[in-house]
Design an enzyme around this catalytic site. Structure first.
Site, PDB file in Angstrom:
ATOM      1  N   HIS A 277      -7.862  -8.989  17.996  1.00 43.89           N
ATOM      2  CA  HIS A 277      -8.678  -8.196  18.919  1.00 43.89           C
ATOM      3  C   HIS A 277      -7.907  -7.797  20.167  1.00 43.89           C
ATOM      4  CE1 HIS A 277      -9.131 -11.573  21.575  1.00 43.89           C
ATOM      5  NE2 HIS A 277      -9.342 -12.322  20.517  1.00 43.89           N
TER       6      HIS A 277
ATOM      7  N   ASN B 105      -6.407  -4.026   7.717  1.00 44.93           N
ATOM      8  CA  ASN B 105      -5.952  -5.243   8.416  1.00 44.93           C
ATOM      9  C   ASN B 105      -6.392  -6.475   7.632  1.00 44.93           C
ATOM     10  OD1 ASN B 105      -5.380  -3.370  10.363  1.00 44.93           O
ATOM     11  ND2 ASN B 105      -7.073  -3.916  11.700  1.00 44.93           N
ATOM     12  N   ASP B 106      -7.672  -6.504   7.300  1.00 47.10           N
ATOM     13  CA  ASP B 106      -8.176  -7.651   6.549  1.00 47.10           C
ATOM     14  C   ASP B 106      -7.751  -7.595   5.088  1.00 47.10           C
ATOM     15  OD1 ASP B 106      -9.542  -9.525   8.180  1.00 47.10           O
ATOM     16  OD2 ASP B 106     -11.031  -7.994   8.605  1.00 47.10           O
TER      17      ASP B 106
ATOM     18  N   ARG C  39      -3.423 -12.719   9.221  1.00 41.32           N
ATOM     19  CA  ARG C  39      -2.881 -11.532   9.886  1.00 41.32           C
ATOM     20  C   ARG C  39      -2.395 -11.801  11.300  1.00 41.32           C
ATOM     21  NH1 ARG C  39      -8.526  -8.040  10.509  1.00 41.32           N
ATOM     22  NH2 ARG C  39      -8.266  -7.746  12.716  1.00 41.32           N
TER      23      ARG C  39
ATOM     24  N   GLU D  31     -12.515  -4.616   2.559  1.00 41.47           N
ATOM     25  CA  GLU D  31     -11.569  -5.539   3.196  1.00 41.47           C
ATOM     26  C   GLU D  31     -11.313  -6.737   2.293  1.00 41.47           C
ATOM     27  OE1 GLU D  31     -12.396  -5.538   7.620  1.00 41.47           O
ATOM     28  OE2 GLU D  31     -14.431  -5.681   6.848  1.00 41.47           O
TER      29      GLU D  31
ATOM     30  N   CYS E 208      -9.312   2.733   8.176  1.00 39.22           N
ATOM     31  CA  CYS E 208      -9.481   2.494   9.610  1.00 39.22           C
ATOM     32  C   CYS E 208      -8.726   1.264  10.106  1.00 39.22           C
ATOM     33  CB  CYS E 208     -10.965   2.393   9.973  1.00 39.22           C
ATOM     34  SG  CYS E 208     -11.769   0.984   9.242  1.00 39.22           S
TER      35      CYS E 208
ATOM     36  N   ARG F 260     -16.476  -0.611  16.850  1.00 40.19           N
ATOM     37  CA  ARG F 260     -16.575  -2.066  16.674  1.00 40.19           C
ATOM     38  C   ARG F 260     -17.616  -2.607  17.660  1.00 40.19           C
ATOM     39  NH1 ARG F 260     -10.503  -1.593  16.054  1.00 40.19           N
ATOM     40  NH2 ARG F 260      -9.968  -2.667  14.124  1.00 40.19           N
TER      41      ARG F 260
ATOM     42  N   ARG G 288     -20.215   0.305  13.235  1.00 46.38           N
ATOM     43  CA  ARG G 288     -20.089  -0.857  12.350  1.00 46.38           C
ATOM     44  C   ARG G 288     -20.959  -1.982  12.882  1.00 46.38           C
ATOM     45  NH1 ARG G 288     -14.376  -3.802  11.426  1.00 46.38           N
ATOM     46  NH2 ARG G 288     -14.749  -4.634  13.514  1.00 46.38           N
TER      47      ARG G 288
HETATM   48  C1  PEP Z   1      -9.719  -4.023   9.332  1.00 49.78           C
HETATM   49  O1  PEP Z   1      -9.885  -5.164   8.897  1.00 49.78           O
HETATM   50  O2  PEP Z   1      -8.791  -3.262   8.952  1.00 49.78           O
HETATM   51  C2  PEP Z   1     -10.618  -3.496  10.371  1.00 49.78           C
HETATM   52  C3  PEP Z   1     -10.541  -2.248  10.782  1.00 49.78           C
HETATM   53  O3  PEP Z   1     -11.489  -4.378  10.927  1.00 49.78           O
HETATM   54  P1  PEP Z   1     -11.087  -5.388  12.125  1.00 49.78           P
HETATM   55  O4  PEP Z   1      -9.655  -5.117  12.490  1.00 49.78           O
HETATM   56  O5  PEP Z   1     -12.023  -5.125  13.228  1.00 49.78           O
HETATM   57  O6  PEP Z   1     -11.282  -6.705  11.448  1.00 49.78           O
HETATM   58 MG    MG Z   2     -11.743  -6.217   9.397  1.00 54.73          MG
END
Ligand code: PEP
Ligand code: MG
Length: 539
Positions: A189, A454-455, A465, A431, A502, A296, A332
């Site tokens: 974050h 990302n996830d 990550r 994800e 995203c 978010r 979201r």
């Molecule tokens: C992701 O997981 O790619 C995503 C956009 O969600 P966050 O980074 O908020 O977990």
């Molecule tokens: Mg995510």
């Protein structure tokens, strides 16, 4: 020179400001006789502020999540008034003339020693409660000190163990030229926040707080993850020049904001923005994003002193919609858990938080609480054009249950004659590998898909990550990742359902070409990256 993880691009040269973590020990401060009573008053004020904060939390948590969830805060509230604890701190300040923070640490040590001898596991765990209360008081003492230290006009480079969501306000309040941290990866974050504010940042710098003190000159290169501590004159000059050039390039690129996002061969692209609040949404418009691909909503909860109620949520969502007029805003639902924690969902530590009770799994356990969010979103939707996005979907059953919940919430609003939007497009975040592999069956139930790379990458590679030791495994170019992305993009194409990516790779120039080649046309990224990707696509 130190090498860390490149988190947010850009270059900064400025003096360090070290933010020790709230519970980090520091050298005891000894006070002169005149300052003692002032320090006691400062401690009393911090206790009162912590008390007010807890009263508000108790009220909100009982109202929105039930009495049981609030019980832990009630116990903390009692501890805050505990004469033994308060007495010990005050007598240390008065008699040994140490500052309140030192006194609180000493009390904590004393209790820790006592609790260590206890056999009963339940009682042993109460130490965590004492630690919590003390942390809260210290946080108020720190807050009281911070503005004086950072009041100057000169921008600083924050040096911290990590940046907590609750410290995000500091970034907006003070002039922060750069951020370097010990913990955190490129998709946590804090990284997302730094990028959205356009602040160069490097993480994964173990032991940095032992090597840097407030006032040291630093040169941070967020493009490649380098930090120079007390650079020589030549390095300093070179980096100052780079900092200037980088700023000029960014300003020049923003000039393309009214150009269409189109590739050289004439293919139209959607370059959307990831936002966490109205400031980012304004920035999205300024940089030429054609919509908000990911809002978010959890930042509202992470930075709220208690729990935002329906009206507060409604106002926040409406503000984002208003900040990006004529843009579709994809909202979201709450995505907490993992590295984004709020205290009111219980205290149990999970062995694998990223694979545990997070995101949709938490909100589904509190249907009333979740419906409050849905109501606020559907109500805010009348002020613009919205889509609803559900994070961390693993199974078809989850999607069906969520659809039912949206239907019920809509009927509720209708019955109460409250203005709201209907037939909002519903999408899911991809994800979890299970969902990505079985995308075909999910696509029948949803209107669109958003790939949370990302996830997805961390789950495919079984590599946290945000853990610098395994971050190298989270490579978006590794064959299993490219294969899975290709599978998802093709499936969406076959089902004629829009697909956006995203995750952070959407804003990385070197990822654009492979994704574009796979047929991806919708990219959602930190607003600051939109002009670069647009420029790249055109040449
Ligand atoms: C992701 O997981 O790619 C995503 C956009 O969600 P966050 O980074 O908020 O977990
Ligand atoms: Mg995510």
């Amino acid at each position: 020179m130190l090498k860390g993880i490149a988190v947010s691009p850009g270059v900064a040269v400025a003096r360090a400001y070290c933010v020790d973590s709230v519970l980090a020990r520091r050298e005891p401060q000894y006070l002169n006789a005149a300052a003692v009573s002032e320090e006691v008053a400062r401690f009393d004020n911090a206790c009162q502020a912590a008390g007010r904060e807890m009263d508000a939390i108790i009220a909100r948590v009982s109202q929105q999540l039930g009495d049981e969830q609030a019980a832990i805060f009630r116990a903390h509230r009692v501890l805050l008034r505990d004469p033994a604890l308060v007495g010990k701190v005050k007598s240390a300040i008065l008699q040994r003339k140490v500052d309140a923070r030192t006194a609180l640490h000493e009390v904590l040590d004393e209790y820790a020693g006592l609790f260590e001898k206890i056999k009963d596991e339940y009682l042993k765990e109460r130490m965590a409660d004492i630690r919590d209360v003390v942390t809260r008081i210290i946080a108020h003492l720190v807050l009281d000190e911070t503005p004086q230290i950072m009041a100057g006009d000169e921008p600083v480079i924050l040096v911290a163990p990590e940046i907590l969501p609750s410290q995000a306000v500091l970034l907006e309040k003070f002039k922060v030229a750069g951020i370097i941290t010990e913990a955190g990866g490129s998709t946590g974050h804090a990284a997302i926040l730094a990028r959205s504010l356009g602040i160069p940042s490097v993480s994964g710098l173990r032991g940095i707080l032992k090597q840097v003190v407030t006032g040291d000159l630093l040169a941070v290169d967020g493009r490649i993850g380098l930090v120079h501590i007390k650079p020589d004159k030549e390095t300093e000059t070179a980096y100052r020049k780079l900092q200037h050039e980088y700023g000029t390039l960014r300003n020049r690129l923003v000039e393309n904001r009214d150009h269409e996002a189109i590739s050289q061969d004439g293919t139209k692209l959607e370059l959307l923005a990831n936002v966490s609040g109205p400031t980012d949404a304004e920035m999205a418009v300024r940089t030429g994003a054609t919509g908000v691909g990911l809002y978010r909503t959890e930042y509202l909860f992470l930075t709220h002193p208690t729990v935002p109620n329906e009206e507060e949520q409604y106002a926040a969502y409406k503000a984002v919609i208003a900040a990006a007029p004529n843009h579709t805003v994809t909202i979201r639902t709450l995505d907490l858990g993992g590295d984004k924690l709020v205290p009111y969902f219980g205290h149990e530590r999970e062995a694998n938080p990223f694979m545990g009770w997070r995101s949709i799994r938490i909100t589904s356990s509190y249907p009333e609480f979740f419906q409050t969010q849905l109501r606020a979103i559907l109500r805010a939707g009348v002020h613009g054009k919205i889509e609803l996005l559900f994070p961390m979907i693993s199974t078809l059953e989850e999607v069906l249950a969520l659809r039912r919940m949206v239907r019920d919430t809509t009927s509720q609003l209708k019955r109460d004659s409250i203005p709201h939007v209907e037939n909002v497009p519903l999408g899911i975040m991809l994800e979890v590998p299970a969902a990505a592999l079985c995308i075909g069956s999910l696509l029948r139930e949803v209107d669109f898909v958003s790939i949370g790379s990302n996830d997805l990458i961390q789950y495919v590679m079984a590599a946290d990550r945000d853990n610098p030791k395994v971050a190298h495994l989270c490579d978006p170019f590794s064959p299993p990742i490219l294969r899975l992305l290709n599978h998802v993009i093709r499936a969406c194409d076959r089902h004629k359902k829009p697909v956006t990516l995203c995750g952070e790779m959407a804003g990385r120039p070197n990822c654009f070409l492979p994704l574009f080649g796979m047929g991806l046309r919708r990219f959602s990224m930190s607003p600051a990256f939109v002009p670069t990707i647009k420029e790249l696509a055109r040449c």
